[in-house]
Every structure is written in C-alpha cells, then in structure tokens.
Scaffold this motif. Structure first.
Motif, PDB file in Angstrom:
ATOM      1  N   SER A  51       0.837  -1.272   0.065  1.00 45.14           N
ATOM      2  CA  SER A  51      -0.138  -0.063   0.107  1.00 45.14           C
ATOM      3  C   SER A  51       0.653   1.293   0.180  1.00 45.14           C
ATOM      4  CB  SER A  51      -0.814  -0.150   1.288  1.00 45.14           C
ATOM      5  OG  SER A  51      -1.697  -1.243   1.284  1.00 45.14           O
ATOM      6  N   THR A  52       2.053   1.299   0.739  1.00 45.37           N
ATOM      7  CA  THR A  52       3.015   2.290   0.737  1.00 45.37           C
ATOM      8  C   THR A  52       3.618   2.530  -0.589  1.00 45.37           C
ATOM      9  OG1 THR A  52       3.279   1.626   3.209  1.00 45.37           O
ATOM     10  CG2 THR A  52       4.871   3.226   1.918  1.00 45.37           C
ATOM     11  N   MET A  53       3.780   1.432  -1.270  1.00 44.34           N
ATOM     12  CA  MET A  53       4.341   1.720  -2.607  1.00 44.34           C
ATOM     13  C   MET A  53       3.304   2.278  -3.550  1.00 44.34           C
ATOM     14  SD  MET A  53       5.259  -1.115  -5.350  1.00 44.34           S
ATOM     15  CE  MET A  53       3.593  -1.669  -5.793  1.00 44.34           C
ATOM     16  N   ALA A  99       5.761  11.137   2.382  1.00 41.30           N
ATOM     17  CA  ALA A  99       4.404  10.512   2.611  1.00 41.30           C
ATOM     18  C   ALA A  99       4.708   8.901   3.232  1.00 41.30           C
ATOM     19  CB  ALA A  99       3.627  10.733   1.387  1.00 41.30           C
ATOM     20  N   SER A 100       5.548   8.330   2.404  1.00 41.88           N
ATOM     21  CA  SER A 100       5.909   6.959   2.676  1.00 41.88           C
ATOM     22  C   SER A 100       6.686   6.737   3.947  1.00 41.88           C
ATOM     23  CB  SER A 100       6.762   6.355   1.732  1.00 41.88           C
ATOM     24  OG  SER A 100       6.005   6.459   0.295  1.00 41.88           O
ATOM     25  N   VAL A 101       7.485   7.516   4.252  1.00 45.40           N
ATOM     26  CA  VAL A 101       8.163   7.561   5.430  1.00 45.40           C
ATOM     27  C   VAL A 101       7.399   8.004   6.943  1.00 45.40           C
ATOM     28  CG1 VAL A 101      10.214   8.475   6.808  1.00 45.40           C
ATOM     29  CG2 VAL A 101      10.592   8.139   4.240  1.00 45.40           C
ATOM     30  N   LEU A 111       6.877   5.657  10.132  1.00 48.72           N
ATOM     31  CA  LEU A 111       6.922   6.113  11.321  1.00 48.72           C
ATOM     32  C   LEU A 111       5.740   5.902  12.216  1.00 48.72           C
ATOM     33  CD1 LEU A 111       8.410   9.625  10.617  1.00 48.72           C
ATOM     34  CD2 LEU A 111       9.678   7.792  11.797  1.00 48.72           C
ATOM     35  N   VAL A 112       4.714   5.674  11.481  1.00 53.68           N
ATOM     36  CA  VAL A 112       3.423   5.409  12.307  1.00 53.68           C
ATOM     37  C   VAL A 112       3.360   3.891  12.462  1.00 53.68           C
ATOM     38  CG1 VAL A 112       0.816   4.858  11.836  1.00 53.68           C
ATOM     39  CG2 VAL A 112       1.906   6.950  10.957  1.00 53.68           C
ATOM     40  N   ASN A 113       3.926   3.088  11.654  1.00 56.71           N
ATOM     41  CA  ASN A 113       4.183   1.704  11.831  1.00 56.71           C
ATOM     42  C   ASN A 113       5.007   1.319  13.203  1.00 56.71           C
ATOM     43  OD1 ASN A 113       2.520   0.572   9.861  1.00 56.71           O
ATOM     44  ND2 ASN A 113       4.038   0.559   8.257  1.00 56.71           N
ATOM     45  N   ALA A 120       9.581   1.172   4.683  1.00 61.80           N
ATOM     46  CA  ALA A 120       8.510   1.946   3.946  1.00 61.80           C
ATOM     47  C   ALA A 120       9.123   2.955   3.026  1.00 61.80           C
ATOM     48  CB  ALA A 120       7.769   3.110   5.022  1.00 61.80           C
ATOM     49  N   PHE A 121      10.471   3.341   3.128  1.00 60.32           N
ATOM     50  CA  PHE A 121      11.170   4.153   2.290  1.00 60.32           C
ATOM     51  C   PHE A 121      11.613   3.280   1.141  1.00 60.32           C
ATOM     52  CE2 PHE A 121      15.837   5.061   0.900  1.00 60.32           C
ATOM     53  CZ  PHE A 121      15.448   6.505   0.579  1.00 60.32           C
ATOM     54  N   VAL A 122      12.014   2.088   1.391  1.00 58.78           N
ATOM     55  CA  VAL A 122      12.186   1.381   0.151  1.00 58.78           C
ATOM     56  C   VAL A 122      10.930   0.960  -0.776  1.00 58.78           C
ATOM     57  CG1 VAL A 122      12.983  -0.916  -0.849  1.00 58.78           C
ATOM     58  CG2 VAL A 122      14.246   0.198   1.303  1.00 58.78           C
TER      59      VAL A 122
END
Length: 343
Positions: A93-95, A123-125, A129-131, A241-243
C-alpha cells in the motif's frame, strides 16, 4: 671399566607426525546454498525445451529482467523488518501511495517531477513512522499493526485518486525507468540491482546488519546485551517504507502513471521471494542475493506457464504455493543453522 649412559642426554629419534588428511568441502551445505540457483537454471531449461521458439530468446530474457524491478525492490524492503523479526504488510500500500502521490501532483496539479517525488517519499516515510509507533510504543503485533495501517493507506490512495487511474506522468520519469535501455534491458533493472548490492553490503559487513540479525534471533537477549532494540525495530519498519517509496517511484515510471489497486498484486510474490530467498546464498538468513534469485525463479516459472497457455488463476496458485513452501523451507533452514551453531 664400566660406562654409564645418561638417558636424559641420549639422542632420541622423533617420529614425524602424519599430516592431517585434507578435508573435502562438504557437498551438503554447498548444495543447500545454491539449490535455488540450480532450480532457476532447471526451470529455464525446462521451459526452453517446451517453447524453444519463444522462451530462450534474448527478447524474453530482457523482458523478464527488466519487468521485475518493482517486485525486486519491494521484496528487498521487506527483508529488513523480517530480519528484525517484524512483518510489514503495509509495504504494498505504501508503494501505491508513493506512485499515486507522484501521479496526482504531477499530472493533476502541475507539480514538477522532483518536488512530487520528494513529497511521495516523505508520505511513505510517515507511514513507516506510524508503523514504528504502533509496533514499538503501543506494543501492537507488527502483523496486525501493518495490516491495519496498510488498509488505511490503501483507502487514502483511493481517496486522492478518486478511485481512478491517473496517467500522463512526466516523460522524464518514463525515460529513466523503461524508456532507456542498456544492453537491451531497461534501466529500472539496474536500479534494483544496485539496491541488491547496497543491501548485501549492509547486511553482511556493517554493524547495523548484524544488529538487525541479533534482534531478530532474540529481542530479549539483544536488549540484555545493550542494543537499542526498539530503535532497531522501528528503524527497520521506516526503512521498509522508504524502500517501498522507491518501488513506487519506479512503478509510476513503468506505468506512466498510477493505478489505485494494481499494486496489491505484488503482496504474495514479494513475500514469497523474501522467504524463498532466505533458503539460498546465505541459508537461514534473509539476504539480498537470495531475494534476487528467488524473484527471478518465481517469475521464470510464471512466464513459462503463461507461454504454455495455462489459465491465469494458476499464477495465483503458483505464488501462493511458493509462499507456503518458502516459509516452511526457510523455517527449517533457520532451525538447522541454529542447531549447527549451538553444537
């Protein structure tokens, strides 16, 4: 006249010790290490024999290599939290969020490409952070936490896109991913290959790689050893998330836009590749080169089945079965590796 011989000073004959026998390399561990590579070769040979006019051609090989960059990048991101003993089910979903953010900002709002990419990464990072907050601070199991956050992120993707595909992204991104080729293979493959090399070095030769492995093998023991376990677990989720954001950038270039739901099809093959890769190259550990081999083993099989005219649902059966087998095999290899080190 008698002569007394001092036995302590008498010369003694020293018998040279026999040279220790040369040990032959054990074939079992060597086969285990490269079994998946041999399986990949066997799959290629098998389908090349069945479809010699299509499968072993240069065009097919180039397409296979170039078309799986997104899957490979995504799977590489997953092995970071997996090594630390955590799951990231929100990565797909992050992708999608990353790809859709770039498409919406660039196409619908007229942003230039670079600022749109920066916002997509941020936004992905933030999702990572939330995770990390949910898993580390609130002590929610990572499987549940990332499943929930991933569902929320997917809803955000559908909201900002109005549940429709967005196309017509800046051609510069398209040229940087699939529009330009080197040795017949699109550039996105080389981005993924570079990430493989970077992650292999990090996992094998840096302190953070060893700390991730230590935490994954036993968080409590790692904590007693003085490691900042919570920081490492949270950092692993943020890195994933960054990747995933990088995978989304490449995905947006490959599609020349973004689709709000197509990214979900990467979930099964990405996890299957991550777990299957843990049985190869460095058996018992999630590793970059094993993931590389696993991705192309799975894809080589799927492409071959498609060329044989097998129904499309077989692809899901193949990926689902591969995931179950990969989890079972990687668990068995890890247990065997652990038993060897404790002897």
């Amino acid at each position: 006249m008698s002569v007394t011989i001092d036995k302590t000073t008498a010369p003694t004959t020293v018998t040279p010790e026999a040279a220790p026998p040369k040990r032959r390399p054990a074939l079992g561990p060597l086969f285990e290490k490269y079994a998946l590579v041999l399986a990949l070769v066997a799959v290629v040979v098998f389908f090349s024999v069945l479809r010699p006019e299509i499968y072993p051609t240069a065009n097919n090989l180039q397409n296979i290599l170039g078309s799986q960059a997104v899957l490979l990048i995504l799977a590489l991101g997953l092995i970071v939290p997996l090594t630390a003993g955590e799951f990231d089910l929100s990565a797909v979903s992050t992708m999608s969020l990353s790809a859709m953010t770039i498409a919406v900002l660039n196409v619908q709002h007229g942003w230039s490409l670079l600022p749109a990419i920066v916002v997509a990464i941020l936004a992905s990072v933030f999702v990572g952070l939330v995770n990390a907050l949910l898993v580390v601070r609130l002590q929610i199991d990572s499987f549940i936490a990332t499943l929930g956050s991933g569902t929320v992120v997917l809803g955000v993707v559908q909201w900002i896109s109005d549940s429709t595909s967005v196309t017509g992204i800046d051609s510069a991104l398209v040229d940087a991913t699939i529009g330009t080729r080197f040795l017949g293979v699109s550039l996105q493959f080389y981005y993924a290959l570079a990430l493989v090399l970077v992650m292999a070095v990090v996992f094998q030769y840096t302190p953070i790689g060893r700390r991730l492995l230590f935490v994954g093998r036993g968080a409590q023991v790692a904590r007693l050893s003085g490691l900042h376990v919570d920081r490492i677990r949270g950092g692993a989720l943020v890195t994933s998330a960054f990747v995933a954001a990088l995978a989304g950038i490449v995905y947006a270039g490959m599609l020349s836009g973004a689709d709000p739901s197509s990214g979900q099809s990467f979930m099964l093959p990405a996890f299957a590749a991550a777990f299957l890769g843990a049985t190869a190259i460095v058996p018992g550990r999630f590793n970059a080169f094993g993931t590389l081999v696993a991705v192309y083993f799975l894809v080589a099989g799927v492409v071959g089945l498609q060329m044989l005219g097998v129904a499309s649902f077989v692809q899901q059966l193949f990926y689902g079965g591969a995931l179950v087998i990969a989890v079972a095999l990687s668990g068995a290899v890890r247990r065997r590796t652990a038993s060897r080190t404790t002897r």
